[in-house]
Scaffold this motif. Structure first.
Motif, mmCIF file in Angstrom:
data_model
loop_
_atom_site.group_PDB
_atom_site.id
_atom_site.type_symbol
_atom_site.label_atom_id
_atom_site.label_comp_id
_atom_site.label_asym_id
_atom_site.label_seq_id
_atom_site.Cartn_x
_atom_site.Cartn_y
_atom_site.Cartn_z
ATOM 1 N N GLU A 1 0.831 -1.209 0.000
ATOM 2 C CA GLU A 1 0.000 0.000 0.000
ATOM 3 C C GLU A 1 0.867 1.261 0.000
ATOM 4 O OE1 GLU A 1 -3.727 1.951 2.566
ATOM 5 O OE2 GLU A 1 -2.631 0.200 3.340
ATOM 6 N N THR B 1 0.761 4.354 -2.967
ATOM 7 C CA THR B 1 0.077 5.565 -2.527
ATOM 8 C C THR B 1 0.919 6.795 -2.818
ATOM 9 O OG1 THR B 1 -1.037 4.331 -0.762
ATOM 10 C CG2 THR B 1 -0.973 6.729 -0.555
ATOM 11 N N ASP C 1 -0.184 10.137 -2.102
ATOM 12 C CA ASP C 1 -0.411 11.214 -1.138
ATOM 13 C C ASP C 1 0.544 11.094 0.052
ATOM 14 O OD1 ASP C 1 -1.836 12.249 1.465
ATOM 15 O OD2 ASP C 1 -2.802 13.292 -0.209
ATOM 16 N N GLU D 1 0.619 12.444 3.039
ATOM 17 C CA GLU D 1 -0.003 12.282 4.355
ATOM 18 C C GLU D 1 -0.515 10.857 4.546
ATOM 19 O OE1 GLU D 1 0.141 14.421 6.853
ATOM 20 O OE2 GLU D 1 1.379 15.601 5.481
ATOM 21 N N LYS D 2 -1.097 10.283 3.498
ATOM 22 C CA LYS D 2 -1.560 8.896 3.592
ATOM 23 C C LYS D 2 -0.381 7.940 3.750
ATOM 24 C CE LYS D 2 -5.887 9.497 1.066
ATOM 25 N NZ LYS D 2 -6.689 9.125 -0.147
ATOM 26 N N ARG D 3 0.734 8.266 3.056
ATOM 27 C CA ARG D 3 1.928 7.421 3.199
ATOM 28 C C ARG D 3 2.449 7.465 4.644
ATOM 29 N NH1 ARG D 3 6.718 7.495 -0.255
ATOM 30 N NH2 ARG D 3 6.552 5.224 -0.436
ATOM 31 N N LYS D 4 2.396 8.643 5.258
ATOM 32 C CA LYS D 4 2.831 8.761 6.662
ATOM 33 C C LYS D 4 2.017 7.836 7.558
ATOM 34 C CE LYS D 4 4.483 13.557 6.463
ATOM 35 N NZ LYS D 4 4.263 14.940 6.961
ATOM 36 N N GLU D 5 0.707 7.793 7.333
ATOM 37 C CA GLU D 5 -0.161 6.923 8.137
ATOM 38 C C GLU D 5 0.199 5.454 7.930
ATOM 39 O OE1 GLU D 5 -4.165 7.809 7.063
ATOM 40 O OE2 GLU D 5 -4.029 9.932 7.628
ATOM 41 N N ILE D 6 0.475 5.097 6.692
ATOM 42 C CA ILE D 6 0.809 3.700 6.386
ATOM 43 C C ILE D 6 2.113 3.293 7.074
ATOM 44 C CG2 ILE D 6 1.504 2.127 4.528
ATOM 45 C CD1 ILE D 6 -0.382 3.864 2.694
#
Length: 516
Positions: free
Chosen positions: A453, A457, A459, A461-466
Motif C-alpha cells: 500500500e 500511494t 499522497d 499524508e496517507k503514506r505517513k499513516e501507512i
C-alpha cells in the motif's frame, strides 16, 4: 542535543513530495551537480578510513567504506541533492503515464563508461533486469518488485512498465546499489577493474592499504576539481587524527564524538551532521528462543536505549524508532516498553516459559564504525539484569558482513544505513519476498500488505499513516531492537574546500571538493 543539530533535518521534509513524481506524472528538470564558486582545479586529497572496501561490485555493496568509494565511480538514473531531494542523474528527465504504470526515462547524451564505451538504453535495461534477477543476489533487488518489464525503446529512451504504481521508485533508483553498469561487464571483472560513469575512475589499489581514484575527464557533468582522491586505510580513528595533525591526511569522517573532539584544532575543522543511519540490535526471529515474540519483547523491555547512547556515543544522538526518514519518522515512545522495565521483561520471559533466562549469541563488527563494541558491551550488561545472557563474537568488518548477508547469527549489533524513503529502508527486509528478509528474520502478511500500500500511494499524508502502522507492527513484535541515531563528524584540513557532508553519509560531493 543542540537546537542547531535538530534543525538540520528540517530541509529534508520535502522529500515525501519529491518521491511522488513517479505517481503524479511530473517530469524532473535537468540537473547537474554544483561546484564551489571560484574553486581551483588540481590537487590530491587523502581520506583516512579504518577499513578497506570489501567489494568493488556496486550491486552487492553493503559495507559503508565500499559504498563511499563506489558512489564516486558509478552513476545512477536518479540522484539525491544535498537535501536528499530526488534529482536527475543519468536520466535527465522522466515522464509518467496517467495511470502511474509506465515510466519513461530520457537518458543524457554524451555519457561514457571509464573504458570509453558509450552509455545507452541497452545498459539500463541490462542493469535493471540483472538487479531484479534473483540469481544476481543484488542487495537492492526488492526495490524493483513493482517492475513488470524494461524496454530499450531507442538509444536514449527506456520505458519501464510497472505492475502497480510505485511512489518510492525515484528514490530507490538513486542509491549506489542501483548503479548502471555496461552490458559488456561481469562481476568478476568489475571487482578488479571498476567501469563506471561517475566523476572519478579507479587509478590504483593496494589491498588493505589504499585505493586511489583519479578525475574522470570525460564525466558528463562538471569535471571534478581534484586530480586524485586516495582512501588510505588507517586501522583506528585516533591514528587518523594523528595523520591529520601531521598533514598526511586531509579529510576523514568519524563516528566517535570523543575522537572528533580531539581532531579539531588550528588546521582542522569538524562539521557535525545528523544521520539517517540507525544503530540496532538485530534479532533473527527464525533462530531458537528468538522465534518466541515474548523473548524478543523481554529483550526490548530490558534495554535503556538512552544509556546505550550515552555509553557508546557520549549522548550524541537521539533514541529512535524504526523509521528515520524525516518525512516518516517513527515516534520512539510508541513501543511496548518506551522506558526500561525489568518487571515487564520478567513477565515476558515467564510467558515464554523462560523464567530462568535465555542465552543469545550476537555478532559485532569491529572496524566498520567506532562505537560497535561499546554498544555491545553495554547491551550485554543491561540484559544480564533481566537474566538474558548476550554472548558476543567480535569480527572484523569483512567477516561480519559475510555472516550478516548469510543470516548466520542469532543477533547482530549493527549500524544500518537509512534512506529518505521508508520503502527503500525496509521493504527489502520485512516483506516475505524481500531479498534481505533472510537477514531480517521477520515478516508477516500484515507487513506485506502495508508495504504494498505504501508503494502504491502517492499522497504524502496517507503514506505517513501507512508507515506509522509499519513502525508499530515492527515495534509490537520486537522484530529488531532499534536503539539510536547519531552523527557523523567530518574533519577537514584548512586546505580543503567545497565538501558537503550529507545525512545519508554519502561522499558524493568529493566531485565539488578542492584543495586550496
Amino acid at each position: 542535543m543542540s537546537t542547531a543539530r535538530r534543525a538540520s533535518f528540517g530541509a529534508l521534509t520535502a522529500t515525501g513530495v519529491a518521491l511522488a513524481l513517479v505517481i503524479t506524472g511530473c517530469s524532473a528538470p535537468s540537473s547537474k551537480p554544483a561546484q564551489s564558486d571560484g574553486a581551483a582545479a588540481g590537487g590530491d586529497l587523502v581520506i583516512g578510513v579504518t577499513s578497506d572496501p570489501d567489494t568493488l561490485f556496486p550491486w552487492k555493496a553493503t559495507q559503508f567504506q565500499a559504498v563511499n568509494v563506489l558512489q564516486n565511480i558509478y552513476g545512477t538514473l536518479t540522484e539525491f541533492d544535498e537535501d536528499l531531494n530526488v534529482v536527475p542523474g543519468l536520466a535527465e528527465s522522466w515522464d509518467v503515464s496517467e495511470d502511474g504504470l509506465t515510466v519513461t526515462f530520457h537518458l543524457r547524451d554524451g555519457v561514457t563508461f571509464a573504458d570509453g564505451s558509450t552509455f545507452g538504453s541497452e545498459d539500463v535495461k541490462y542493469s535493471l533486469d540483472a538487479i531484479a534477477a534473483e540469481a544476481t543476489a543484488a542487495v537492492a533487488r526488492s526495490s524493483l518488485a513493482s517492475v513488470a518489464g524494461v524496454e530499450a525503446t531507442d538509444e536514449k529512451t527506456v520505458t519501464v512498465t510497472l505492475k502497480t504504481p510505485d511512489a518510492a521508485l525515484p528514490a530507490n533508483l538513486a542509491v549506489i546499489n542501483m548503479a548502471m553498469l555496461s552490458s559488456d561487464d561481469t562481476e568478476e571483472g568489475l571487482n578488479t577493474t571498476p567501469n563506471g560513469t561517475g566523476p572519478f575512475v579507479m587509478e590504483d589499489r593496494t589491498p588493505s592499504q589504499s585505493l586511489t581514484l583519479a578525475k574522470n575527464n570525460d564525466y558528463w557533468g562538471d569535471a571534478a576539481l581534484l586530480d586524485t582522491v586516495e582512501f588510505r586505510v588507517i586501522p583506528d580513528e585516533s591514528s587518523i587524527v594523528s595523520a591529520m595533525q601531521s598533514g598526511n591526511v586531509q579529510l576523514a569522517v568519524f563516528d566517535d564524538p570523543l575522537v572528533a573532539q580531539t581532531a579539531e584544532g588550528a588546521n582542522v575543522t569538524v562539521a557535525t551532521t545528523p544521520q539517517l543511519s540507525y544503530h540496532a540490535l538485530q534479532l533473527n526471529a527464525t533462530h531458537g528462543d528468538l522465534a518466541d515474540v515474548n523473548v524478543r519483547l523481554a529483550i526490548q523491555c530490558a534495554i535503556d536505549r538512552q544509556e546505550v547512547l550515552d555509553t557508546a556515543a557520549l549522548g550524541e544522538g537521539e533514541v529512535t524508532g524504526p523509521i528515520t526518514s524525516p518525512a516518516y519518522k517513527s515516534d520512539p515512545d510508541a513501543r511496548p516498553c518506551p522506558e526500561r522495565d525489568l518487571d515487564k521483561a520478567a513477565d515476558y520471559l515467564d510467558k515464554a516459559g523462560k523464567s530462568d533466562g535465555v542465552t543469545i549469541k550476537a555478532i559485532v563488527s569491529q572496524g566498520e564504525y567506532a562505537t560497535s563494541v561499546n554498544e555491545a558491551q553495554n547491551l550485554k550488561a543491561q540484559l544480564a539484569d533481566a537474566k538474558i545472557t548476550l554472548e558476543l563474537e567480535v569480527l572484523e568488518s569483512g567477516a561480519f558482513v559475510d555472516r550478516w548477508i548469510a543470516a548466520d547469527f542469532d543477533a547482530a549489533v549493527a549500524l544500518n544505513g537509512g534512506r529518505p524513503d521508508p520503502d527503500g529502508m525496509y521493504g527489502r527486509y520485512f516483506t516475505s519476498t524481500g531479498n534481505l528478509n533472510k537477514v531480517a528474520g521477520y515478516s508477516s502478511p500484515e507487513l506485506d500488505a502495508l508495504f504494498a500500500e505504501g508503494r502504491q500511494t502517492a499522497d504524502p499524508e496517507k503514506r505517513k499513516e501507512i508507515y506509522a502502522q509499519v513502525s508499530e507492527n515492527l515495534e509490537d513484535n520486537a522484530a529488531w531492537i532499534w536503539l539510536f541515531t547519531s552523527y557523523t563528524y567530518t574533519a577537514t584540513a584548512s586546505t580543503v574546500d567545497g565538501f558537503v557532508p550529507m545525512a545519508n553519509g554519502s561522499l558524493q560531493y568529493l566531485r565539488t571538493t578542492s584543495i586550496k
